[in-house]
Motif scaffolding. Sequence first.
Motif, PDB file in Angstrom:
ATOM      1  N   LYS A  24       2.441   1.648  -3.445  1.00 27.33           N
ATOM      2  CA  LYS A  24       1.166   2.017  -4.341  1.00 27.33           C
ATOM      3  C   LYS A  24       1.118   3.753  -4.123  1.00 27.33           C
ATOM      4  N   THR A  25       1.036   4.142  -2.828  1.00 26.31           N
ATOM      5  CA  THR A  25       0.875   5.418  -2.544  1.00 26.31           C
ATOM      6  C   THR A  25       2.065   6.187  -3.140  1.00 26.31           C
ATOM      7  N   LYS A  56       0.815  -1.209  -0.066  1.00 27.43           N
ATOM      8  CA  LYS A  56       0.077   0.018  -0.099  1.00 27.43           C
ATOM      9  C   LYS A  56       0.898   1.184   0.040  1.00 27.43           C
TER      10      LYS A  56
END
Length: 153
Positions: A50-51, A47
């Motif tokens: 991805k950010t 995550k």
Amino acid sequence: MCRVWHGVLSLLVAFSARDEISVDGEGESVVVTIGDETLELSRDAAKELKTGVGDALTRRESFFRTACVHREDGSYVVERRNADSTGNSAVFETFDEVRRLFDRLPETFDADDLSKAGLTGSRRHMLVRHFAEHPGFACELESRSPIRARKLS
């Protein structure tokens, strides 16, 4: 080679355009393979990656009177700097679309030349300024009233 990343992610991945990229999100971790390099990430680390990638793809550049935004979806927005309405912006599917528009313009061009490309109102003037301000376009303002720009060789 497989590397397992846990906790805070500080990952810099460099790869060639020829490298195959695959992602497997089944199970408790996410496995990312780029070329012959494989990384196994915790879901939290994935995550964070991805950010980070999304933030890198989305960036805003400000110039004297115009600004641009490279959006995560690949679109490119030209806007008046510090403007707060959509009437002061022009959205293009990609930066390459703006590059092709610039390439099609004559050596000396004005807002009327941009109306032939479908731009209307003050967006035409804003784009003439943007071409002159953005370092990616070899162009400078030739006159402010009426607004006219000239491509540089």
